[in-house]
Motif scaffolding. Structure first.
Motif, PDB file in Angstrom:
ATOM      1  N   ASN B  33       7.778  18.776  -1.405  1.00  0.00           N
ATOM      2  CA  ASN B  33       7.230  19.448  -2.593  1.00  0.00           C
ATOM      3  C   ASN B  33       5.706  19.612  -2.512  1.00  0.00           C
ATOM      4  O   ASN B  33       4.976  19.200  -3.427  1.00  0.00           O
ATOM      5  N   GLY B  35       3.555  18.075  -0.909  1.00  0.00           N
ATOM      6  CA  GLY B  35       2.791  16.841  -0.888  1.00  0.00           C
ATOM      7  C   GLY B  35       2.753  16.082  -2.201  1.00  0.00           C
ATOM      8  O   GLY B  35       2.149  15.006  -2.275  1.00  0.00           O
ATOM      9  N   LYS B  36       3.434  16.615  -3.241  1.00  0.00           N
ATOM     10  CA  LYS B  36       3.414  15.933  -4.547  1.00  0.00           C
ATOM     11  C   LYS B  36       4.386  14.762  -4.593  1.00  0.00           C
ATOM     12  O   LYS B  36       4.346  13.949  -5.529  1.00  0.00           O
ATOM     13  N   CYS B  37       5.300  14.704  -3.645  1.00  0.00           N
ATOM     14  CA  CYS B  37       6.410  13.752  -3.738  1.00  0.00           C
ATOM     15  C   CYS B  37       6.654  13.122  -2.368  1.00  0.00           C
ATOM     16  O   CYS B  37       6.582  13.803  -1.343  1.00  0.00           O
ATOM     17  N   MET B  38       6.927  11.812  -2.355  1.00  0.00           N
ATOM     18  CA  MET B  38       7.302  11.138  -1.115  1.00  0.00           C
ATOM     19  C   MET B  38       8.800  10.851  -1.170  1.00  0.00           C
ATOM     20  O   MET B  38       9.308  10.339  -2.162  1.00  0.00           O
ATOM     21  N   ARG B  39       9.480  11.249  -0.095  1.00  0.00           N
ATOM     22  CA  ARG B  39      10.925  10.998  -0.022  1.00  0.00           C
ATOM     23  C   ARG B  39      11.190   9.842   0.938  1.00  0.00           C
ATOM     24  O   ARG B  39      10.870   9.939   2.127  1.00  0.00           O
TER      25      ARG B  39
END
Lengths: 164, 164
Positions: B33, B35-39
């Motif tokens: 996303n 860079g907004k979210c870390m999976r």
């Protein structure tokens, strides 16, 4: 000026065309473990298809988004459903679109709250994970396997998603 | 007097013979996303087998248990894995047993905390969901389908599970 989409409260009935709302309210339930535990049963249809398909459990940790949300794109996963279950009670936006011949139509937006999770049905257009207020973690239940399981669609002009 | 089992802190290494620990610490992760979210990716191996097998998502809401825990039985599911992910940071007990020719051997106990989830591998002996301190909700990812997917084993004498 961007077209406005007003987010409605998330309910199972309103969300039914797109997938499942994962919550205890209204769910089929029965006691287990000698009555010590209530099981709210089978709240999401997990779909996996295509070569090597199998379900996986992951965690997403997302930064929050500001309102109004500028919605520039949606995506879908042709080979599987995708569930997001918040590990907090904080609100987040759920954006989905009906499909017409492979193109997303005007978005619908919902405000999820109080721990509600969502499960996007296979090949359903949806926005990316959009927590509000603060960094938030979610459980993801989705599909791994071979093949390209992501399709993105960028709108000609962004929509503005608001909560009233 | 009941034989004592001392619960150890839950770690991926210690739990590896029985399944997965679902947590961000030490997990393979990558940004999504923009860079907004870390999976934190693929934290649990979801196993489903047998006729009509498919994975489902449920919620368990369990009353708490008192310590020391009197452990009278364990169970296992021959047709699927079973994951429990707490929706709170409260601790809970995880009890598992090695198998020897279809019979559970001496239990091992772990104390899960800080939002750690567990995934019991298919056909792994384990105790029932055992939250401590307060009523607690958990996400369950397990298997639905045909066939008898529950085997129970009652010990000759209960064990006493303690936290040191």
């Amino acid at each position: 000026m961007a077209e406005r989409i007003i987010a409605r409260p998330l309910t199972a009935a309103a969300f039914a065309p797109y997938g499942d709302v994962i919550e205890k309210d209204g769910a089929h339930h029965f006691p287990i473990n000698n009555g010590k535990c209530m099981r709210y049963h089978d709240l999401a249809k997990v779909e996996t298809s295509g070569p090597g398909a199998h379900p996986i459990v992951s965690i997403a940790s997302s930064e929050p988004y500001e309102l109004p949300l500028s919605l520039t794109m949606v995506e879908r996963h042709p080979f599987g459903s995708q569930a997001f279950i918040p590990l907090t009670d904080r609100p987040y936006l759920v954006v989905v679109c009906p499909d017409e011949n492979g193109t997303p139509r005007r978005p619908e937006a919902f405000l999820a709250a109080n721990g509600q999770g969502v499960n996007y049905r296979q090949n359903t257009w949806h926005g990316v994970l959009t927590p509000l207020e603060a960094q938030s973690d979610f459980i993801i239940v989705d599909r791994a396997g071979e093949g390209e399981n992501l399709e993105e669609f960028f709108f000609d002009a962004p929509y503005s998603v608001v909560v009233e």
